[in-house]
Design an enzyme around this catalytic site. Sequence first.
Site, PDB file in Angstrom:
ATOM      1  N   HIS A  19      -4.015  60.497  26.605  1.00  0.00           N
ATOM      2  CA  HIS A  19      -3.500  60.944  27.915  1.00  0.00           C
ATOM      3  C   HIS A  19      -2.813  59.778  28.625  1.00  0.00           C
ATOM      4  CE1 HIS A  19      -4.741  63.005  31.996  1.00  0.00           C
ATOM      5  NE2 HIS A  19      -3.517  62.498  32.038  1.00  0.00           N
ATOM      6  N   HIS A  21       1.289  58.999  30.359  1.00  0.00           N
ATOM      7  CA  HIS A  21       2.609  59.572  30.662  1.00  0.00           C
ATOM      8  C   HIS A  21       3.678  58.495  30.528  1.00  0.00           C
ATOM      9  CE1 HIS A  21       0.719  63.168  32.532  1.00  0.00           C
ATOM     10  NE2 HIS A  21      -0.253  62.308  32.783  1.00  0.00           N
ATOM     11  N   HIS A 201      -3.297  69.592  32.477  1.00  0.00           N
ATOM     12  CA  HIS A 201      -4.087  68.949  33.527  1.00  0.00           C
ATOM     13  C   HIS A 201      -4.731  70.075  34.337  1.00  0.00           C
ATOM     14  CE1 HIS A 201      -1.800  65.491  32.392  1.00  0.00           C
ATOM     15  NE2 HIS A 201      -2.131  64.757  33.437  1.00  0.00           N
ATOM     16  N   GLU A 204      -8.599  68.619  38.064  1.00  0.00           N
ATOM     17  CA  GLU A 204      -8.503  67.232  38.539  1.00  0.00           C
ATOM     18  C   GLU A 204      -8.644  67.291  40.057  1.00  0.00           C
ATOM     19  OE1 GLU A 204      -4.680  65.459  37.911  1.00  0.00           O
ATOM     20  OE2 GLU A 204      -5.337  63.460  38.507  1.00  0.00           O
ATOM     21  N   ASP A 280      -3.711  56.979  31.599  1.00  0.00           N
ATOM     22  CA  ASP A 280      -2.910  57.857  32.454  1.00  0.00           C
ATOM     23  C   ASP A 280      -1.551  57.230  32.786  1.00  0.00           C
ATOM     24  OD1 ASP A 280      -2.493  60.281  33.646  1.00  0.00           O
ATOM     25  OD2 ASP A 280      -3.927  60.046  35.264  1.00  0.00           O
TER      26      ASP A 280
HETATM   27 ZN   LIG Z   1      -2.161  62.626  33.648  1.00  0.00          ZN
END
Ligand SMILES: [Zn+2]
Length: 340
Positions: A19, A21, A201, A204, A280
């Site tokens: 995970h 980006h 996602h 969260e 992340d």
């Molecule tokens: Zn993320």
Amino acid sequence: MLTERMERLIREMPKGENHIHIEGSIPTRTALRLAKRNKIVLPFDTETGMLDYIHTHCGNLDMFMVCDRLINSVCLHEEDYYDVVYDLGEDAKRQNIIYQELHLDYPLNEERGIPMDVVMRGYEAGRKAVLKDFGVELVFIAGIDRSQPPEKCTAFVKNLEPYLDMVDGIGMDCEEISYPCILHKEAYEIAGKMGLFKTAHAGEEGDCRNIWDALNVLGCQRIDHGVRAIDDPALVRELADRKILLAMCTRSNRRLFPTPADHAIKPLMAQGVICSVSSDDPPYVGDLLWEYQGLVEDLGFDEDTLITLARNSLEYSIKGQHHLPAFDEWVRNWKSQSTD
Ligand SMILES: [Zn+2]
């Protein structure tokens, strides 16, 4: 404070990352280099300045997205996208990451008028070079911006058709509370027919409903974050029974858990939910080594739990299971070394 052995384990252990980006992870050195090359003026001109800017301008998701767009504005040409992935691969190698699943959030580039082919060709060339030069396997997950209209997201998925030899999964990110995942049911149906692995996602900043819907309406095989699952015992059992990976990023959740020791990963794992950890968006929250370090310092995780998390990142990955024999061999050698 880490022991010397724990510090070595975190650094030397082969790791997967499920995970991260690309657009939120442009390394500081890369952003500055591309800004200079493309004559883009940024409000900082040093790596420290960029990190200071990030830390003072990204207090919430909206501010993060503004910052993210600003830093992404340095990418204009195919070679820029290549450089970003290549430098991420170099960073992965430094951390002994052997397999990494990268979300590519093309819509952020599309809104600046960058053609999809420019972005995808750059990313793909970067991926091949990373494998050749660093031995790091990169896998791409195409990310839907859930705040965009469903028809636009559906079109994005359809436009992935020419790139199915380089994209293995579909994901969904950005603002969760106002944009439940079921808005994009059609996009996920199409992605499923295209043979893409499905993740989203969910749970969260949103609630458990979004996790249930991601699983049962969208057919997700993984949940990114999913921390709010802790609020629903039936959902915890469901996740554990179905062996659904929660791809967590505990450092990235600091707004959700102001006291790091309260993070949901610990009770979720104790109840049998399979988790892995990732960074992340490293420039904003730190790299994967920092993430593992936090698990020890904030949550008191022991050596075996870190090994389990790293193993999960390969076993429950999209296509990294072939790394498991070498990983298990590494662990056997590590365990044979005396403790200090
Ligand atoms: Zn993320």
